[in-house]
Design an enzyme around this catalytic site. Structure first.
Site, PDB file in Angstrom:
ATOM      1  N   CYS A   1       0.963  -1.147   0.074  1.00 40.43           N
ATOM      2  CA  CYS A   1      -0.007   0.010  -0.008  1.00 40.43           C
ATOM      3  C   CYS A   1       0.953   1.305  -0.142  1.00 40.43           C
ATOM      4  O   CYS A   1       2.037   1.145  -0.440  1.00 40.43           O
ATOM      5  CB  CYS A   1      -1.134  -0.062   1.062  1.00 40.43           C
ATOM      6  SG  CYS A   1      -0.273   0.031   2.857  1.00 40.43           S
TER       7      CYS A   1
ATOM      8  N   ASN B   1       2.295   1.617   4.171  1.00 42.70           N
ATOM      9  CA  ASN B   1       2.716   0.416   5.062  1.00 42.70           C
ATOM     10  C   ASN B   1       2.251   0.334   6.453  1.00 42.70           C
ATOM     11  O   ASN B   1       2.850  -0.022   7.383  1.00 42.70           O
ATOM     12  CB  ASN B   1       3.872  -0.205   4.750  1.00 42.70           C
ATOM     13  CG  ASN B   1       4.295  -1.693   5.306  1.00 42.70           C
ATOM     14  OD1 ASN B   1       5.226  -2.117   5.816  1.00 42.70           O
ATOM     15  ND2 ASN B   1       3.178  -2.581   5.024  1.00 42.70           N
TER      16      ASN B   1
ATOM     17  N   CYS C   1      -1.640   0.450   7.298  1.00 41.83           N
ATOM     18  CA  CYS C   1      -2.965   0.145   7.596  1.00 41.83           C
ATOM     19  C   CYS C   1      -3.196  -0.981   6.614  1.00 41.83           C
ATOM     20  O   CYS C   1      -3.417  -2.230   6.951  1.00 41.83           O
ATOM     21  CB  CYS C   1      -3.745   1.370   7.232  1.00 41.83           C
ATOM     22  SG  CYS C   1      -3.840   2.618   8.368  1.00 41.83           S
ATOM     23  N   ARG C   2      -3.505  -0.793   5.183  1.00 43.00           N
ATOM     24  CA  ARG C   2      -4.047  -1.980   4.534  1.00 43.00           C
ATOM     25  C   ARG C   2      -3.030  -3.003   4.208  1.00 43.00           C
ATOM     26  O   ARG C   2      -3.275  -4.331   4.558  1.00 43.00           O
ATOM     27  CB  ARG C   2      -4.456  -1.172   3.057  1.00 43.00           C
ATOM     28  CG  ARG C   2      -5.413  -0.100   3.278  1.00 43.00           C
ATOM     29  CD  ARG C   2      -5.710   0.571   2.086  1.00 43.00           C
ATOM     30  NE  ARG C   2      -4.584   1.122   1.621  1.00 43.00           N
ATOM     31  CZ  ARG C   2      -4.347   1.841   0.426  1.00 43.00           C
ATOM     32  NH1 ARG C   2      -5.337   1.609  -0.462  1.00 43.00           N
ATOM     33  NH2 ARG C   2      -3.415   2.822   0.330  1.00 43.00           N
ATOM     34  N   SER C   3      -1.721  -2.669   3.910  1.00 42.78           N
ATOM     35  CA  SER C   3      -0.946  -3.945   3.460  1.00 42.78           C
ATOM     36  C   SER C   3      -0.550  -4.732   4.843  1.00 42.78           C
ATOM     37  O   SER C   3      -0.451  -5.894   4.605  1.00 42.78           O
ATOM     38  CB  SER C   3       0.433  -3.340   2.655  1.00 42.78           C
ATOM     39  OG  SER C   3       1.035  -2.413   3.335  1.00 42.78           O
TER      40      SER C   3
ATOM     41  N   ASP D   1      -8.291   3.362   1.679  1.00 39.63           N
ATOM     42  CA  ASP D   1      -7.602   3.556   3.053  1.00 39.63           C
ATOM     43  C   ASP D   1      -8.290   3.846   4.255  1.00 39.63           C
ATOM     44  O   ASP D   1      -8.735   5.191   4.110  1.00 39.63           O
ATOM     45  CB  ASP D   1      -6.535   4.304   2.529  1.00 39.63           C
ATOM     46  CG  ASP D   1      -5.179   4.583   3.335  1.00 39.63           C
ATOM     47  OD1 ASP D   1      -5.510   4.063   4.547  1.00 39.63           O
ATOM     48  OD2 ASP D   1      -4.146   5.350   2.939  1.00 39.63           O
TER      49      ASP D   1
END
Length: 151
Positions: free
Chosen positions: A9, A12, A14-16, A124
């Site tokens: 993301c 690095n 939150c999402r990934s 996000d």
């Protein structure tokens, strides 16, 4: 055969890292031996833990993000991983811009695994504040990815 997956993301935090932890847990349950990691296309948060609300939302569902630390995508990642998975189209473009000449590592959007989910990009939650909605999408897509790789 895919033996390693990198989730990417922007920062690095939150999402990934969420996708990394979810995929790792689902792969372990499916007894799918696969190395996982995550990183960001930017260097904004290198060395930082995932964002607090992401850690909390994941923990409620049984995923532990607390030991993860942000890092930036590097040229080495293209040779170290069999599959690179982007959280959104902007990340996909940034990944492709960093691809070393001649490298053929597959790069895909996570939500390509679930074309009926109604979205292309994983939103996000740092901006949307919808950590549970992001987790819903990530879990659905990671379940599909594990099933595809195990099949």
């Amino acid at each position: 055969m895919t033996r390693s997956v990198l989730f990417v993301c922007l920062g690095n935090i939150c999402r990934s890292p969420t996708a990394e932890a979810v995929f790792r847990a689902l792969a372990a349950r499916a007894e799918l031996p696969v190395l996982t990691d995550s990183c960001g296309t930017s260097d904004w948060h290198v060395g930082a833990p995932p964002y607090g609300p992401s850690i909390t939302a994941a923990a409620v569902r049984g995923y532990d993000l607390s030991a993860l630390r942000a890092r930036q995508l590097s040229a080495r990642d293209f040779n170290a991983f069999d599959l690179i998975v982007a959280m959104d189209r902007d990340n996909l473009r940034a990944i492709e811009a960093k691809r070393p000449r001649g490298n053929a590592t597959p790069v895909a959007l996570l939500l390509e695994e679930t074309p009926d989910c109604g979205a292309t990009d994983v939103p996000d939650p740092y901006y949307t504040r919808d950590f549970d909605g992001t987790l819903d999408l990530v879990e659905e897509a990671c379940r599909a990815l594990v099933a595809r790789l195990a099949g």
